[in-house]
Enzyme design. Structure first.
Site, PDB file in Angstrom:
ATOM      1  N   ARG A 227      51.888  29.363  34.912  1.00  0.00           N
ATOM      2  CA  ARG A 227      51.320  30.067  33.757  1.00  0.00           C
ATOM      3  C   ARG A 227      51.730  29.374  32.449  1.00  0.00           C
ATOM      4  O   ARG A 227      50.923  29.189  31.549  1.00  0.00           O
ATOM      5  CB  ARG A 227      51.792  31.532  33.759  1.00  0.00           C
ATOM      6  CG  ARG A 227      51.090  32.373  32.710  1.00  0.00           C
ATOM      7  CD  ARG A 227      51.414  33.840  32.825  1.00  0.00           C
ATOM      8  NE  ARG A 227      51.205  34.393  34.146  1.00  0.00           N
ATOM      9  CZ  ARG A 227      50.023  34.648  34.689  1.00  0.00           C
ATOM     10  NH1 ARG A 227      48.926  34.394  34.022  1.00  0.00           N
ATOM     11  NH2 ARG A 227      49.924  35.143  35.907  1.00  0.00           N
TER      12      ARG A 227
ATOM     13  N   ILE B 137      46.435  36.703  32.692  1.00  0.00           N
ATOM     14  CA  ILE B 137      47.489  37.277  31.854  1.00  0.00           C
ATOM     15  C   ILE B 137      48.115  36.131  31.054  1.00  0.00           C
ATOM     16  O   ILE B 137      48.350  35.041  31.600  1.00  0.00           O
ATOM     17  CB  ILE B 137      48.539  37.981  32.737  1.00  0.00           C
ATOM     18  CG1 ILE B 137      47.873  39.211  33.387  1.00  0.00           C
ATOM     19  CG2 ILE B 137      49.762  38.389  31.922  1.00  0.00           C
ATOM     20  CD1 ILE B 137      48.740  39.942  34.369  1.00  0.00           C
TER      21      ILE B 137
ATOM     22  N   HIS C  81      38.849  45.896  26.303  1.00  0.00           N
ATOM     23  CA  HIS C  81      39.124  46.441  27.634  1.00  0.00           C
ATOM     24  C   HIS C  81      38.139  47.586  27.893  1.00  0.00           C
ATOM     25  O   HIS C  81      37.932  48.423  27.009  1.00  0.00           O
ATOM     26  CB  HIS C  81      40.566  46.943  27.695  1.00  0.00           C
ATOM     27  CG  HIS C  81      40.953  47.448  29.043  1.00  0.00           C
ATOM     28  ND1 HIS C  81      41.195  46.590  30.109  1.00  0.00           N
ATOM     29  CD2 HIS C  81      41.092  48.701  29.525  1.00  0.00           C
ATOM     30  CE1 HIS C  81      41.489  47.308  31.184  1.00  0.00           C
ATOM     31  NE2 HIS C  81      41.428  48.598  30.862  1.00  0.00           N
TER      32      HIS C  81
ATOM     33  N   ASP D  23      52.986  41.797  24.373  1.00  0.00           N
ATOM     34  CA  ASP D  23      53.526  41.382  25.678  1.00  0.00           C
ATOM     35  C   ASP D  23      53.189  42.345  26.812  1.00  0.00           C
ATOM     36  O   ASP D  23      53.237  41.989  27.973  1.00  0.00           O
ATOM     37  CB  ASP D  23      55.058  41.260  25.587  1.00  0.00           C
ATOM     38  CG  ASP D  23      55.461  40.020  24.812  1.00  0.00           C
ATOM     39  OD1 ASP D  23      54.648  39.083  24.735  1.00  0.00           O
ATOM     40  OD2 ASP D  23      56.582  39.995  24.271  1.00  0.00           O
TER      41      ASP D  23
HETATM   42  C1  GAR Z   1      33.897  43.276  29.793  1.00  0.00           C
HETATM   43  O1  GAR Z   1      33.471  44.514  30.311  1.00  0.00           O
HETATM   44  C2  GAR Z   1      35.333  43.387  29.290  1.00  0.00           C
HETATM   45  O2  GAR Z   1      35.620  44.632  28.723  1.00  0.00           O
HETATM   46  C3  GAR Z   1      36.101  43.180  30.568  1.00  0.00           C
HETATM   47  O3  GAR Z   1      35.424  42.171  31.245  1.00  0.00           O
HETATM   48  C4  GAR Z   1      34.031  42.236  30.889  1.00  0.00           C
HETATM   49  C5  GAR Z   1      33.625  40.860  30.419  1.00  0.00           C
HETATM   50  O4  GAR Z   1      32.222  40.798  30.238  1.00  0.00           O
HETATM   51  N1  GAR Z   1      37.460  42.819  30.302  1.00  0.00           N
HETATM   52  C6  GAR Z   1      38.491  43.233  31.037  1.00  0.00           C
HETATM   53  O5  GAR Z   1      38.357  43.953  32.012  1.00  0.00           O
HETATM   54  C7  GAR Z   1      39.835  42.752  30.547  1.00  0.00           C
HETATM   55  N2  GAR Z   1      40.882  43.571  31.088  1.00  0.00           N
HETATM   56  P1  GAR Z   1      31.568  39.595  29.467  1.00  0.00           P
HETATM   57  O6  GAR Z   1      32.061  38.309  30.147  1.00  0.00           O
HETATM   58  O7  GAR Z   1      30.100  39.787  29.671  1.00  0.00           O
HETATM   59  O8  GAR Z   1      31.983  39.679  28.048  1.00  0.00           O
END
Ligand code: GAR
Length: 216
Positions: A65, A92, A109, A142
């Site tokens: 990472r 992450i 999110h 973090d």
């Molecule tokens: C979105 O729904 C975003 O909220 C989620 O991934 C998708 C990306 O869509 N993110 C997470 O779950 C982060 N924890 P996109 O590639 O079409 O923007």
């Protein structure tokens, strides 16, 4: 003019919505300097290409990472990035990365944080039986899916929802609150005090925080 570095892993619809809002002039003080993906097949990379935006695939194979994030930092520095936008970036980030761009990384999110952190937030909402869920834009700290909240949208969970139908309803609101958040930050309207408290310019009111489900 703020330079944005957008990190993606897939479809890139949130990246596209921010880009369209820059192109339309809704977001005035920012340009997308570079899009970086950890997945070489990410559809978002095609969107960048079609729009003449520099894009880079950084392979994470055989890297720790820390090593991977060092490559990310170097690339973002190469493009003079001021603000890092996580748009469906499914990795992450290390403490080092977060420190390097302290208070300058934002994430979206698909849930009303602090509920349903982590993967499959929409599935978690369905399994819990909540009646409303939504999306959250927040500064990255973090802690996973934590940090000062900039904007949230609320959507109803319907009795016949599937993970796909709920995700789609939430996504429509993501495409409103993410550009809005980028606009607010790049107009210097958001002030962070310490790690937690945000104040928002006087000219903005609470309408900016919520998306009325009836408008969808
Ligand atoms: C979105 O729904 C975003 O909220 C989620 O991934 C998708 C990306 O869509 N993110 C997470 O779950 C982060 N924890 P996109 O590639 O079409 O923007």
């Amino acid at each position: 003019m703020y330079k944005l570095g957008v990190l993606i892993s897939g479809r890139g619809s949130n990246f596209h919505s921010i880009l369209k809002n820059i192109q339309s002039g809704y977001i005035k003080n920012a340009e997308i300097a570079v899009v970086i993906s950890n997945n070489k097949n990410a559809k978002g990379l095609d969107i960048a290409l079609k729009n003449g935006i520099d894009s880079v695939f950084i392979d994470s194979d055989n890297l720790s990472r820390e090593e991977y994030d060092k490559l990310l930092i170097d690339k973002l520095r190469e493009f003079d990035v001021d603000i890092v936008i996580l748009a469906g970036f499914m990795r992450i980030l290390s403490r080092r990365f977060i420190k390097e761009f302290k208070n300058r990384i934002i994430n979206i999110h698909p849930a009303l944080l602090p509920s349903f952190r982590g993967l499959h937030a929409q599935r978690q909402a369905l399994e819990k039986g909540v009646k409303f869920t939504g999306a959250t834009v927040h500064f990255v700290t973090d802690e996973l899916d934590d940090g000062p909240i900039i904007a949230q949208s609320v959507v109803p969970v319907l009795s016949d929802d599937t993970e796909d139908s709920l995700s789609e309803r939430i996504l429509k609101t993501e495409h409103k609150i993410y550009p809005l958040s980028v606009k607010l930050i790049t107009e210097d309207k958001i002030i962070l005090k310490g790690d937690k408290i945000i104040s928002i310019g006087d000219d903005l009111n609470d309408d900016f925080y919520a998306v009325n489900p009836k408008e969808l």
